[in-house]
Design an enzyme around this catalytic site. Structure first.
Site, PDB file in Angstrom:
ATOM      1  N   GLY A 242       5.028   0.845   3.168  1.00 46.14           N
ATOM      2  CA  GLY A 242       5.489  -0.530   3.310  1.00 46.14           C
ATOM      3  C   GLY A 242       6.582  -0.787   4.323  1.00 46.14           C
ATOM      4  O   GLY A 242       6.907  -1.949   4.590  1.00 46.14           O
ATOM      5  N   ARG A 279       1.774   1.819   8.547  1.00 42.01           N
ATOM      6  CA  ARG A 279       2.137   1.012   9.710  1.00 42.01           C
ATOM      7  C   ARG A 279       3.280   1.628  10.534  1.00 42.01           C
ATOM      8  O   ARG A 279       3.255   1.600  11.756  1.00 42.01           O
ATOM      9  CB  ARG A 279       2.580  -0.367   9.205  1.00 42.01           C
ATOM     10  CG  ARG A 279       2.748  -1.399  10.285  1.00 42.01           C
ATOM     11  CD  ARG A 279       3.349  -2.687   9.702  1.00 42.01           C
ATOM     12  NE  ARG A 279       2.837  -3.094   8.445  1.00 42.01           N
ATOM     13  CZ  ARG A 279       1.929  -4.073   8.255  1.00 42.01           C
ATOM     14  NH1 ARG A 279       1.461  -4.738   9.286  1.00 42.01           N
ATOM     15  NH2 ARG A 279       1.516  -4.393   7.047  1.00 42.01           N
ATOM     16  N   ARG A 315      -5.701  -9.527  12.111  1.00 43.65           N
ATOM     17  CA  ARG A 315      -4.376  -9.856  11.580  1.00 43.65           C
ATOM     18  C   ARG A 315      -3.901 -11.273  11.943  1.00 43.65           C
ATOM     19  O   ARG A 315      -3.391 -11.989  11.084  1.00 43.65           O
ATOM     20  CB  ARG A 315      -3.336  -8.817  12.013  1.00 43.65           C
ATOM     21  CG  ARG A 315      -3.676  -7.381  11.592  1.00 43.65           C
ATOM     22  CD  ARG A 315      -2.499  -6.431  11.706  1.00 43.65           C
ATOM     23  NE  ARG A 315      -1.505  -6.709  10.704  1.00 43.65           N
ATOM     24  CZ  ARG A 315      -0.384  -7.344  10.916  1.00 43.65           C
ATOM     25  NH1 ARG A 315      -0.066  -7.719  12.126  1.00 43.65           N
ATOM     26  NH2 ARG A 315       0.447  -7.574   9.932  1.00 43.65           N
ATOM     27  N   CYS A 345     -17.579 -17.609  16.669  1.00 40.42           N
ATOM     28  CA  CYS A 345     -17.782 -19.027  16.387  1.00 40.42           C
ATOM     29  C   CYS A 345     -16.960 -19.505  15.206  1.00 40.42           C
ATOM     30  O   CYS A 345     -17.506 -19.874  14.161  1.00 40.42           O
ATOM     31  CB  CYS A 345     -19.261 -19.276  16.140  1.00 40.42           C
ATOM     32  SG  CYS A 345     -20.176 -18.847  17.600  1.00 40.42           S
ATOM     33  N   TYR A 374      -3.918  -1.333  10.956  1.00 42.54           N
ATOM     34  CA  TYR A 374      -4.734  -2.419  10.428  1.00 42.54           C
ATOM     35  C   TYR A 374      -5.406  -3.212  11.553  1.00 42.54           C
ATOM     36  O   TYR A 374      -5.596  -4.413  11.459  1.00 42.54           O
ATOM     37  CB  TYR A 374      -3.892  -3.337   9.517  1.00 42.54           C
ATOM     38  CG  TYR A 374      -3.178  -2.551   8.438  1.00 42.54           C
ATOM     39  CD1 TYR A 374      -3.901  -1.978   7.398  1.00 42.54           C
ATOM     40  CD2 TYR A 374      -1.800  -2.305   8.495  1.00 42.54           C
ATOM     41  CE1 TYR A 374      -3.262  -1.227   6.417  1.00 42.54           C
ATOM     42  CE2 TYR A 374      -1.159  -1.539   7.527  1.00 42.54           C
ATOM     43  CZ  TYR A 374      -1.901  -1.003   6.491  1.00 42.54           C
ATOM     44  OH  TYR A 374      -1.272  -0.254   5.543  1.00 42.54           O
TER      45      TYR A 374
HETATM   46  N1  LLP Z   1       0.532   2.845  -0.201  1.00 42.28           N
HETATM   47  C1  LLP Z   1      -0.147   1.870  -0.861  1.00 42.28           C
HETATM   48  C2  LLP Z   1      -0.400   2.031  -2.285  1.00 42.28           C
HETATM   49  C3  LLP Z   1      -0.580   0.734  -0.161  1.00 42.28           C
HETATM   50  O1  LLP Z   1      -1.231  -0.224  -0.812  1.00 42.28           O
HETATM   51  C4  LLP Z   1      -0.309   0.620   1.230  1.00 42.28           C
HETATM   52  C5  LLP Z   1      -0.787  -0.543   1.981  1.00 42.28           C
HETATM   53  C6  LLP Z   1       0.387   1.667   1.873  1.00 42.28           C
HETATM   54  C7  LLP Z   1       0.808   2.751   1.114  1.00 42.28           C
HETATM   55  C8  LLP Z   1       0.721   1.646   3.324  1.00 42.28           C
HETATM   56  O2  LLP Z   1       1.536   0.568   3.624  1.00 42.28           O
HETATM   57  P1  LLP Z   1       2.219   0.464   5.072  1.00 42.28           P
HETATM   58  O3  LLP Z   1       3.226   1.578   5.196  1.00 42.28           O
HETATM   59  O4  LLP Z   1       1.154   0.572   6.106  1.00 42.28           O
HETATM   60  O5  LLP Z   1       2.839  -0.886   5.058  1.00 42.28           O
HETATM   61  N2  LLP Z   1      -3.714  -5.282   6.187  1.00 42.28           N
HETATM   62  C9  LLP Z   1      -2.323  -5.633   6.046  1.00 42.28           C
HETATM   63  C10 LLP Z   1      -1.568  -4.535   5.339  1.00 42.28           C
HETATM   64  C11 LLP Z   1      -2.147  -4.181   3.994  1.00 42.28           C
HETATM   65  C12 LLP Z   1      -1.420  -3.058   3.333  1.00 42.28           C
HETATM   66  C13 LLP Z   1      -2.125  -2.568   2.130  1.00 42.28           C
HETATM   67  N3  LLP Z   1      -1.487  -1.473   1.467  1.00 42.28           N
HETATM   68  C14 LLP Z   1      -1.749  -5.941   7.411  1.00 42.28           C
HETATM   69  O6  LLP Z   1      -2.475  -5.903   8.402  1.00 42.28           O
HETATM   70  O7  LLP Z   1      -0.568  -6.286   7.525  1.00 42.28           O
END
Ligand code: LLP
Length: 421
Positions: A242, A279, A315, A345, A374
């Site tokens: 996150g 991310r 996104r 479209c 993503y």
């Molecule tokens: N762990 C769990 C349980 C998660 O649900 C997620 C992301 C992560 C780790 C990794 O999170 P990160 O470090 O990448 O923030 N599609 C969205 C983001 C969805 C994230 C879903 N879960 C976007 O493009 O912003």
């Protein structure tokens, strides 16, 4: 607790060599994703070193970008993997991540997936509901083994991020509330077929405030103390992923402050910390390259129509997310605001709105920054558009890491089934 600006505001110059990107566009065509593998390494080390001196396992979240070469690079840096499907688990193993460094999360794991994950010997399964706990227990019983589990606890804390990517509030579908989690731990502790070894929380993605993470960690650490008092031997404290990145000029959390706040909550506890960044590792290591097809002025509004679209990078359409857009070709003339739109479209098919851009001509290449996470992993074949190619840049060299899909690929699973109805 500090919350300071990471000095990593993405700039084209800071993150990528313009000439290499132009060469990629020319040799491999557009639209295309390019990832700087040296940056992946740098971001991984930034993250890892913030926790240095503590037992830590970084489990890269494959959902951000699961290209095999990206995962293999992370495997070479000794990363583990956070997976949300059997497919991701298989990718991780194929790319060289050993099962004992793989954790399996997600609210809807299916029986076959759970069975396979147990057989593969992954580190643990993150349990998301009481029903799932019983399912895992009965599968482990049928395999006559003990399944290692961790429970995802929902701390009911507002992560202050986009509602679609916030997961730690009681109205979200994720995790189990603290009281129920405690009784499930007791059940698992007594079970012949379950071994509760971890505890997990993940409150959302693109987090830019430390306080909600800190408060969640405090709540979960308190729960760990009470579990240890009941002789439930928790070994892993999984803080999820996150951590946000800078897309434009947002203030983000410094990984060092992040680590310190977690460590503060873990004082007196001898636990291995598991982190699940996605991310942070790959977001600003990736760029999406598109080519200008047409310009048009409609009712005084300027549109730049490019060959990349919402099926490639969803996104902006889905979250109204902002990505910097930078022309790679020099252009004289005054800048004016334009919407960068794709060929799909739908009016929601845009990559940027009101972006100040100089006059552009057909064939000019635009770089859409911060697209490593993503981007490709959420892409689709909408409008029968083949998914993009992906390339790696490593030590100034370019290598194709995924071929562009062809029309034949797109129809392969239907062609022979085409019937007369
Ligand atoms: N762990 C769990 C349980 C998660 O649900 C997620 C992301 C992560 C780790 C990794 O999170 P990160 O470090 O990448 O923030 N599609 C969205 C983001 C969805 C994230 C879903 N879960 C976007 O493009 O912003």
């Amino acid at each position: 607790m500090k919350n300071i600006l990471t000095p990593n505001i993405p700039t084209l110059q800071g993150n990528f060599d313009k000439n290499i990107l132009l060469q990629i566009a020319k040799e491999y065509q557009t639209p295309i994703f390019a990832y700087d593998f040296d940056k992946i390494e740098e971001y991984y080390h930034q993250f890892k070193s913030a926790f240095s001196g503590r037992k830590t396992l970084i489990c890269y979240a494959l959902k951000a970008n699961s290209n095999l070469s990206v995962v293999k690079k992370l495997a070479s840096l000794e990363s583990g993997a956070d997976c949300v499907s059997l497919g991701e688990i298989k990718r991780a193993i194929l790319a060289g991540i050993p099962p004992y460094k793989i954790i399996y999360s997600g609210v809807g794991k299916q029986e076959e997936e759970i069975k396979e994950a147990i057989k593969l010997g992954i580190l643990f399964i993150n349990i998301e509901s009481k029903a799932e706990l019983f399912k895992v227990e009965s599968i482990a019983k049928s395999l006559n083994t003990k399944a290692r589990i961790s429970i995802r606890v929902n701390p009911d804390i507002d992560p202050q991020t986009h509602p679609y990517i916030s997961t730690g509030l009681k109205e979200n579908k994720f995790g189990i509330e603290i009281q129920e989690a405690k009784s499930l731990y007791l059940h698992a502790h007594k079970s012949e077929f379950l071994e509760p070894i971890g505890i997990h929380f993940h409150i959302g993605s693109q987090l830019t405030k430390l306080q909600p993470i800190y408060e969640s960690a405090q709540k979960i650490a308190k729960l760990v103390h009470s579990l240890l008092a009941l002789k439930i031997d928790i070994k892993f404290f999984d803080i999820g992923g996150g951590l946000g990145i800078t897309y434009s000029d947002e203030t983000t959390i410094n990984p060092y402050d992040y680590a310190q706040s977690i460590l503060e909550c873990l004082r007196g506890l001898d636990l291995t910390i598991i982190c699940e960044p996605g991310r942070f590792i790959i977001g600003n290591a990736g760029v999406f390259l598109v080519k200008v097809l047409y310009e048009k002025i409609s009712q005084n509004k300027r549109f730049v129509i490019v060959d990349g679209a919402m099926n490639d990078l969803i996104r902006p359409s889905l979250y109204n997310a902002y990505h910097q857009i930078i022309p790679l070709t020099q252009s004289q003339g005054e800048k004016s605001p334009a919407d960068i739109v794709g060929p799909i479209c739908e009016s929601g098919d845009y990559l940027g709105k009101n972006i100040e851009l100089p006059p552009l001509k057909e064939g000019d290449v635009l770089a859409i920054l911060s697209s490593g996470a993503y981007g490709f992993s959420m892409s689709s074949n909408y409008n029968t558009r083949p998914r993009c190619a992906e390339v790696a840049i490593s030590q100034g060299k370019i290598k194709l890491i995924r071929k562009r899909e062809t029309f034949e690929d797109l129809i392969a699973l239907e062609k022979d089934l085409m019937g007369d109805f």
